[in-house]
Design a protein around this motif. Structure first.
Motif, PDB file in Angstrom:
ATOM      1  N   ARG A  35       0.755  -0.914   0.087  1.00 40.62           N
ATOM      2  CA  ARG A  35      -0.262  -0.058  -0.021  1.00 40.62           C
ATOM      3  C   ARG A  35       1.176   1.037  -0.087  1.00 40.62           C
ATOM      4  NH1 ARG A  35      -6.003  -0.597  -0.143  1.00 40.62           N
ATOM      5  NH2 ARG A  35      -6.177  -2.565  -0.442  1.00 40.62           N
ATOM      6  N   THR A  77      -6.221  -9.706  16.430  1.00 43.13           N
ATOM      7  CA  THR A  77      -7.195  -9.019  15.802  1.00 43.13           C
ATOM      8  C   THR A  77      -6.941  -7.894  16.064  1.00 43.13           C
ATOM      9  OG1 THR A  77      -9.061  -9.329  17.933  1.00 43.13           O
ATOM     10  CG2 THR A  77      -9.038  -7.531  17.315  1.00 43.13           C
ATOM     11  N   THR A  79      -3.612  -6.978  14.534  1.00 44.43           N
ATOM     12  CA  THR A  79      -3.284  -6.725  13.492  1.00 44.43           C
ATOM     13  C   THR A  79      -3.994  -6.958  11.963  1.00 44.43           C
ATOM     14  OG1 THR A  79      -1.436  -8.454  13.890  1.00 44.43           O
ATOM     15  CG2 THR A  79      -2.143  -8.428  11.953  1.00 44.43           C
ATOM     16  N   ARG A  80      -5.396  -7.451  12.660  1.00 36.94           N
ATOM     17  CA  ARG A  80      -6.228  -6.727  11.839  1.00 36.94           C
ATOM     18  C   ARG A  80      -6.833  -5.620  11.149  1.00 36.94           C
ATOM     19  NH1 ARG A  80      -8.261 -12.173   9.773  1.00 36.94           N
ATOM     20  NH2 ARG A  80      -7.819 -13.852  11.150  1.00 36.94           N
ATOM     21  N   ILE A  81      -6.942  -5.289  13.056  1.00 31.36           N
ATOM     22  CA  ILE A  81      -7.542  -3.884  12.436  1.00 31.36           C
ATOM     23  C   ILE A  81      -6.652  -3.089  12.054  1.00 31.36           C
ATOM     24  CG2 ILE A  81      -7.702  -1.623  14.444  1.00 31.36           C
ATOM     25  CD1 ILE A  81      -9.520  -4.087  16.007  1.00 31.36           C
ATOM     26  N   LYS A  83      -4.605  -3.298   9.303  1.00 28.57           N
ATOM     27  CA  LYS A  83      -4.872  -4.180   8.310  1.00 28.57           C
ATOM     28  C   LYS A  83      -5.519  -2.913   7.820  1.00 28.57           C
ATOM     29  CE  LYS A  83      -3.524  -7.256   6.100  1.00 28.57           C
ATOM     30  NZ  LYS A  83      -3.477  -8.529   6.284  1.00 28.57           N
ATOM     31  N   TRP A  84      -7.360  -2.870   8.318  1.00 26.41           N
ATOM     32  CA  TRP A  84      -7.653  -2.536   7.970  1.00 26.41           C
ATOM     33  C   TRP A  84      -7.732  -0.386   7.687  1.00 26.41           C
ATOM     34  CZ3 TRP A  84     -10.877   1.740  10.079  1.00 26.41           C
ATOM     35  CH2 TRP A  84     -12.288   1.520   9.533  1.00 26.41           C
ATOM     36  N   ILE A  85      -7.068  -0.452   9.632  1.00 23.51           N
ATOM     37  CA  ILE A  85      -6.591   0.875   8.779  1.00 23.51           C
ATOM     38  C   ILE A  85      -6.000   1.634   7.699  1.00 23.51           C
ATOM     39  CG2 ILE A  85      -4.966   3.734  10.877  1.00 23.51           C
ATOM     40  CD1 ILE A  85      -6.513   1.404  12.925  1.00 23.51           C
ATOM     41  N   ARG A  87      -5.959   0.349   5.106  1.00 26.01           N
ATOM     42  CA  ARG A  87      -6.369  -0.026   4.033  1.00 26.01           C
ATOM     43  C   ARG A  87      -7.388   1.400   3.338  1.00 26.01           C
ATOM     44  NH1 ARG A  87      -8.281  -4.428   5.255  1.00 26.01           N
ATOM     45  NH2 ARG A  87      -7.288  -6.087   4.078  1.00 26.01           N
ATOM     46  N   VAL A  88      -7.943   1.312   4.848  1.00 28.63           N
ATOM     47  CA  VAL A  88      -8.564   2.977   4.667  1.00 28.63           C
ATOM     48  C   VAL A  88      -7.934   4.053   4.525  1.00 28.63           C
ATOM     49  CG1 VAL A  88     -10.685   4.041   5.808  1.00 28.63           C
ATOM     50  CG2 VAL A  88     -10.950   1.527   5.457  1.00 28.63           C
TER      51      VAL A  88
END
Length: 370
Positions: A35, A77, A79-81, A83-85, A87-88
């Protein structure tokens, strides 16, 4: 008696947690690299992901040696959060968070068994790179900052604290319809108590901070003496994070590391973010806090030096109100907000605090039959 790293037994649960953390970090860094718009940052992130994968393999060997079967790995959880941040909002939003996580990880690794502790230097390097990435996002133009701005802000806030706290104290006694000499005594007591408390707290805080910085510099000097090659690699990594090409960063780091004094100065500035010549003066900070707090706290008390009547009380309120407005207006220099709005906000905060304590004092005075 202290236990050496060689004698420390690996904790299976801790090693397993480390293994999961390394796999999470490798996955996250590769995602951030995909990204990242800056090609140099992306390349560094991919290299760091490879290093984290290597760390995970070290953990795997340790777990196998302990006879532990590796469970299936699932991303945490956290790491997933992250990655979401990324991504957005983009990867740069998560760099400050990762900076803190890498610092924490390096400290945890350094306190473990020999194999794990050997990974701590690379974790520190990752923390420094993330710190540089985060600094680039937050302060893209460092030349806007001035060395004296922090001291000036601290002095202004000291005046504000003294004014607000003593105005509230004086209004509380005034609300209780206390005699003027008691209001004056309370105001002077609040001034001295608050100023000495501020000075003592600032001295202890600054002294601890200075000792911490000095200890970090000592450790950096020891690392430079024992592992100069590793320190050279870390300098190169930081310069690459700043934007230099690998060849340029390697050449610059190689030339700096040849001069021990210059190398230590550069490492302290680049890795620790410290200026060795400006670690701060605990006594200077204490005196500055005392004077600024005392000045602010004196303003609502000054009229009561001449007696006690309605006119003097109103003078105290007006003097304090003007000072509150000017402090708020002055703070707008640092915030970039409207001077009128900042001054009005500071005045409203002070008025609210004074009104509350006046009301409480009046209630207590009525209850006590004053």
């Amino acid at each position: 008696m202290a236990t050496s790293l060689q004698d420390r037994k690996p904790d299976p649960d801790l090693v397993l947690a480390n293994w999961r953390g390394e796999l999470d970090a490798a996955d996250l860094y590769r995602f951030l690299a995909s990204r990242e718009k800056d090609s140099r940052h992306a390349q560094l992130l991919r290299e760091m992901a490879d290093m984290e994968s290597g760390h995970a393999r070290v953990m795997e060997r340790g777990l196998r040696n302990l006879g532990i079967k590796l469970p299936p790995h699932k991303l945490s959880t956290q790491t997933r959060i992250l990655k979401w941040i990324a991504r957005v909002f983009g990867p740069r939003m998560v760099y400050p968070v990762l900076h803190g996580l890498e610092i924490s990880g390096s400290a945890d690794y350094a306190a473990q068994d020999e194999a794990t502790a050997a990974l701590a230097p690379q974790e520190r390097s990752h923390a420094r790179v993330m710190g540089e990435f985060a600094e680039t996002r937050i302060h893209p133009e460092r030349w806007h900052r001035t060395g004296g701005g922090g001291s000036l802000r601290a002095a202004v806030f000291g005046v504000s604290d003294g004014l607000l706290s003593n105005l509230s104290l004086v209004m509380g006694f005034a609300g209780a319809a206390a005699d003027g000499k008691f209001i004056l005594l309370a105001g002077l007591s609040g001034l001295l108590a608050g100023a000495f408390s501020m000075a003592a707290g600032e001295y202890v805080s600054m002294r601890a901070q200075t000792e911490l910085f000095e200890r970090q510099i000592e450790l950096e000097a020891a690392e430079l003496e024992v592992t100069p090659g590793e320190e050279e690699e870390e300098l190169s990594l930081i310069y690459r994070a700043k934007g230099l090409r690998k060849e340029e960063a390697d050449d610059l780091a190689g030339r700096i590391i040849k001069d021990p004094d210059a190398a230590l100065d550069s490492l302290v500035r680049e890795e620790l973010g410290l200026d060795p010549g400006q670690l701060g003066s605990p006594m200077g900070a204490a005196v500055s806090s005392f004077v600024s707090f005392a000045f602010g706290a004196a303003l609502p008390v000054i009229p009561f030096l001449f007696g006690s009547n309605l006119a003097l009380a109103l003078t105290s309120i007006v003097l304090s109100a003007v000072a509150l407005f000017l402090i708020g207006a002055f703070l707008s220099i640092f915030t970039g907000k409207s001077m009128l709005a900042s001054g009005a906000r500071q005045l409203a905060i002070g008025a609210a605090a004074a009104a509350v304590t006046f009301g409480v004092g009046k209630l207590i005075g009525a209850t006590a039959g004053v």
